[in-house]
Design a protein around this motif. Structure first.
Motif, PDB file in Angstrom:
ATOM      1  N   ARG A  71       0.839  -1.204   0.000  1.00 34.53           N
ATOM      2  CA  ARG A  71       0.000   0.000   0.000  1.00 34.53           C
ATOM      3  C   ARG A  71       0.873   1.253   0.000  1.00 34.53           C
ATOM      4  O   ARG A  71       0.636   2.200  -0.739  1.00 34.53           O
ATOM      5  N   ASP A  87       2.637   1.779  -3.290  1.00 38.08           N
ATOM      6  CA  ASP A  87       1.692   2.318  -4.263  1.00 38.08           C
ATOM      7  C   ASP A  87       1.589   3.832  -4.114  1.00 38.08           C
ATOM      8  O   ASP A  87       1.631   4.585  -5.088  1.00 38.08           O
ATOM      9  N   LYS A  88       1.488   4.267  -2.866  1.00 38.94           N
ATOM     10  CA  LYS A  88       1.391   5.706  -2.583  1.00 38.94           C
ATOM     11  C   LYS A  88       2.670   6.426  -3.050  1.00 38.94           C
ATOM     12  O   LYS A  88       2.605   7.500  -3.651  1.00 38.94           O
ATOM     13  N   ILE A  98       4.763   5.508  -5.362  1.00 37.45           N
ATOM     14  CA  ILE A  98       4.829   5.560  -6.820  1.00 37.45           C
ATOM     15  C   ILE A  98       3.981   6.726  -7.327  1.00 37.45           C
ATOM     16  O   ILE A  98       4.379   7.453  -8.231  1.00 37.45           O
ATOM     17  N   GLY A  99       2.818   6.905  -6.679  1.00 33.33           N
ATOM     18  CA  GLY A  99       1.970   8.054  -7.022  1.00 33.33           C
ATOM     19  C   GLY A  99       2.690   9.369  -6.771  1.00 33.33           C
ATOM     20  O   GLY A  99       2.672  10.278  -7.601  1.00 33.33           O
ATOM     21  N   ARG A 103       3.868  12.389  -9.363  1.00 35.30           N
ATOM     22  CA  ARG A 103       3.538  13.807  -9.227  1.00 35.30           C
ATOM     23  C   ARG A 103       4.780  14.676  -9.249  1.00 35.30           C
ATOM     24  O   ARG A 103       4.713  15.843  -9.599  1.00 35.30           O
ATOM     25  N   ASP A 114       0.527 -10.912  -7.762  1.00 35.36           N
ATOM     26  CA  ASP A 114      -0.415  -9.999  -7.097  1.00 35.36           C
ATOM     27  C   ASP A 114       0.214  -8.617  -6.951  1.00 35.36           C
ATOM     28  O   ASP A 114      -0.410  -7.598  -7.242  1.00 35.36           O
ATOM     29  N   ASP A 151       0.652  -6.857 -10.204  1.00 34.29           N
ATOM     30  CA  ASP A 151      -0.642  -6.430 -10.730  1.00 34.29           C
ATOM     31  C   ASP A 151      -1.074  -5.116 -10.096  1.00 34.29           C
ATOM     32  O   ASP A 151      -1.584  -4.221 -10.764  1.00 34.29           O
ATOM     33  N   ILE A 152      -0.843  -4.990  -8.793  1.00 33.12           N
ATOM     34  CA  ILE A 152      -1.260  -3.759  -8.112  1.00 33.12           C
ATOM     35  C   ILE A 152      -0.330  -2.605  -8.462  1.00 33.12           C
ATOM     36  O   ILE A 152      -0.769  -1.521  -8.812  1.00 33.12           O
ATOM     37  N   LEU A 153       0.968  -2.833  -8.380  1.00 30.41           N
ATOM     38  CA  LEU A 153       1.897  -1.715  -8.513  1.00 30.41           C
ATOM     39  C   LEU A 153       2.161  -1.355  -9.979  1.00 30.41           C
ATOM     40  O   LEU A 153       2.437  -0.205 -10.296  1.00 30.41           O
ATOM     41  N   ALA A 154       2.078  -2.324 -10.862  1.00 30.05           N
ATOM     42  CA  ALA A 154       2.175  -2.077 -12.300  1.00 30.05           C
ATOM     43  C   ALA A 154       3.403  -1.259 -12.700  1.00 30.05           C
ATOM     44  O   ALA A 154       3.300  -0.314 -13.471  1.00 30.05           O
ATOM     45  N   ILE A 155       4.572  -1.579 -12.132  1.00 33.57           N
ATOM     46  CA  ILE A 155       5.815  -1.000 -12.617  1.00 33.57           C
ATOM     47  C   ILE A 155       6.811  -2.135 -12.836  1.00 33.57           C
ATOM     48  O   ILE A 155       6.603  -3.244 -12.351  1.00 33.57           O
TER      49      ILE A 155
END
Lengths: 212, 262
Positions: B150, B153-154, B156-157, B161, B189, B192-196
Motif C-alpha cells: 500500500r 503504491d502511494k 509511486i503516485g 507527481r 499480485d 498487478d497492483i503496482l504495475a511498474i
C-alpha cells in the motif's frame, strides 16, 4: 429508510417474496408467519412462491422453504440477481430510464492506474482504463466504468443520482457507494473472473455479473 | 553516462538501506565508480551496514552548508576503492538539507561517478522530497505484505507527481515457503497492483542480518540466496537481461547445513 424485512408481491406469474438480506432468520420467520396468518385463505393451498433475495445464507433459504411448506406452500425457485425473471419489474424500470436519456453526456477518461491516496472527482461519469488501487477514491456525479481491477473506494451518483452504476472488469472494492447508499466488501474478498455491475435495486446496492 | 538512483519505499523497515548498501557494493564489485548518499538525516545507518562508522569525519550537512568540500566528506570503502559513502548527520534533522541543495550536489557528483545511489528516509514528507529531487531513476523497495505494498503504491503516485517516471521495483524479504502455501502475497499480485517494472525479487535470508551486523553487505556471498538475488539486480541495473531466479524451498538452510556437515 424503513422497509419491511419481508415483502410479498403479486406478479404476472405468481407471488414473490422479497427478503431483506440484513434481517436475521428469526425476524424473517416471524415476519412471514405474520403475513401468512393475517390473511388466511388469501393464498390458495399449494401456491408456489418465488423467493427473491440479494444474498441470503443457504440456511436461511432452507428455513424459509420449510416455513412455507408447513403452511402448505412451496418455493418455486429462488432467483438471485436475475432481472429477466420479472417482466413486470423490467417494464417499470425501463419506463424510469427513458426520460433520463440525456443527449449531452460528459465523461472523464483516465488512461492510467489510480494509486493509493489519490482522489479522482468529477461531476460527470468517469471511465478509467487501468486499475483503481486500494486507498484510492473515485467519486463521480454519474456512473463509473473501470477497465481493470477496482480495489479502492468508488462512489457513483455522488450528488444523488440513484440510477448511476459502477462497472469494473474485476470489482473488488473496499466500499461501493451509489448515491446515498453504502456497501462494504465482504471481509474475505474473493477474486471474480468476470466483469460486474453494481447498481441500486429495491433500495439496496446489488452486484450482478455482466458480459462485455 | 552516469545515473542518479534514489532508493525509496514509503514504509520503514522494508530494506531501503540494506538494498542501497548491497547495490552499491555490487556495482563497485563490477568495477563501477559509485557514491552512496545517506539522506536519512538524524537516523543515519547506511554507514553501519557498510562498516564505516568509525571513519566518518564530515557529513552531508557540512557539505551543504559549505564547511567542507565534497571530496573531504566522502568516506572510502575498506575493500572497494571505487565505492564512496557520503554519510549524513546524526545530530541535525531533515530540515538541514533542502531539495535544491541535494540536486546541486548530485549534479556535482554525477561528473565523476558512474552511479550515485541515494538512500531515502521513510515517509513522504520533506526528507523524501529532498531525496528524490536529483534522481533520474527511482527504485521502490517493498515487501510481500499489504501495508508495504500500500505504501509503495502511494510512493509511486508521489514520484509520478514529482515527474519521476523512471520507476523500478524490488520485492524484498520474500519467504518462498509462505508464498507457496498462500500465506504471503505472491509476486503476480504485487506486480498487478503496482504495475511498474520489477527488477528484483530478494528472499528473506538470515545472512542479510548477520552480514549487516558485520558491516559487509551480503551481495558478494554466493552461498546466500539474497546475495545472488542482489548480484542479479546489479546486473539488471547495468542493462543486462537476467531471468529471475527460482527460490530454493524451505529446506534450503537444512541443505546448507548438510553441505557443511553440520
Amino acid at each position: 429508510m424503513n422497509r419491511d424485512l419481508v415483502t410479498i408481491k403479486g406478479g404476472n406469474d405468481g407471488f414473490r417474496i422479497l427478503v431483506d438480506s440484513s434481517a436475521t432468520m428469526e425476524e424473517i420467520e416471524a415476519e412471514i408467519k405474520k403475513k401468512l396468518e393475517t390473511n388466511p385463505g388469501f393464498f390458495p393451498k399449494g401456491t408456489k412462491f418465488e423467493l427473491e433475495v440479494a444474498d441470503l445464507d443457504r440456511s436461511v433459504k432452507k428455513g424459509i422453504d420449510e416455513l412455507l411448506q408447513e403452511h402448505g406452500f412451496g418455493i418455486n425457485k429462488s432467483t438471485k440477481k436475475d432481472k429477466r425473471a420479472f417482466p413486470a419489474d423490467n417494464a417499470a424500470s425501463s419506463k424510469n430510464v427513458q426520460p433520463e436519456a440525456n443527449p449531452v453526456q460528459e465523461m472523464m477518461v483516465l488512461n492510467r492506474t489510480i494509486r493509493g491516496g489519490e482522489e479522482i472527482s468529477s461531476q460527470s461519469s468517469i471511465l478509467i482504463c487501468g486499475n483503481v488501487n486500494p486507498g484510492a477514491q473515485v467519486i463521480a456525479g454519474g456512473s463509473i466504468d473501470i477497465r481493470g481491477t477496482c480495489r479502492g473506494m468508488v462512489h457513483a451518483g455522488a450528488w444523488g443520482d440513484a440510477n448511476a452504476v459502477i462497472i469494473a472488469d474485476r470489482l473488488m472494492p473496499t466500499q461501493i457507494r451509489i448515491a446515498n447508499m453504502i456497501a462494504r466488501s465482504p471481509d474475505t474478498m474473493e477474486k471474480s473472473d468476470f466483469a460486474e455491475r453494481a447498481f441500486i435495486r429495491d433500495g439496496q446496492i446489488v452486484i450482478e455479473p455482466i458480459e462485455r | 553516462m552516469s545515473e542518479v538512483i534514489v532508493i525509496t519505499s514509503g514504509k520503514g523497515g522494508v530494506g531501503k538501506s540494506t538494498t542501497t548498501a548491497n547495490l552499491g557494493v555490487g556495482l563497485a564489485m563490477r568495477g563501477k565508480k559509485v557514491v552512496l548518499i545517506d539522506t536519512d538525516t538524524g537516523l543515519r545507518n547506511l554507514d553501519l551496514l557498510l562498516g564505516l562508522e568509525n571513519r566518518i569525519m564530515y557529513d552531508l550537512v557540512d557539505v551543504i552548508e559549505g564547511r567542507v568540500e565534497i571530496k573531504k566528506a566522502l568516506v572510502r570503502h575498506k575493500k572497494y576503492e571505487n565505492l564512496q559513502l557520503l554519510p549524513t548527520s546524526q545530530v541535525k534533522d531533515k530540515s538541514a538539507v533542502n531539495p535544491a541543495d541535494l540536486m546541486a550536489l548530485c549534479d556535482e557528483l554525477r561528473k565523476e561517478y558512474d552511479y550515485v545511489l541515494i538512500d531515502c528516509p521513510a515517509g513522504i514528507e520533506q526528507g523524501f522530497q529532498t531525496a528524490i529531487a536529483g534522481a533520474d531513476t527511482a527504485i521502490v523497495v517493498t515487501m510481500p505484505e499489504v501495508s508495504a505494498v500500500r505504501d509503495a503504491d502511494k510512493i509511486i503516485g508521489e514520484l509520478g507527481r514529482s515527474e519521476k517516471d523512471n520507476i523500478k521495483l524490488i520485492i524484498n524479504r520474500i519467504r518462498p515457503a509462505m508464498v507457496d502455501s498462500g500465506e504471503m502475497m505472491d509476486m503476480d499480485d504485487i506486480n498487478d497492483i503496482l504495475a511498474i517494472k520489477c527488477i528484483g525479487q530478494v528472499p528473506d535470508d538470515i545472512k542479510v542480518v548477520t552480514s549487516a551486523n558485520r558491516g559487509e553487505p551480503v551481495v558478494g556471498d554466493s552461498d546466500s540466496q539474497a546475495g545472488r538475488a542482489y548480484a542479479n539486480i546489479v546486473g539488471r541495473i547495468m542493462g543486462e537481461d537476467i531471468p529471475f531466479m527460482k527460490f530454493e524451498k524451505q529446506g534450503f538452510f537444512d541443505k546448507l547445513k548438510k553441505a557443511f556437515g553440520m
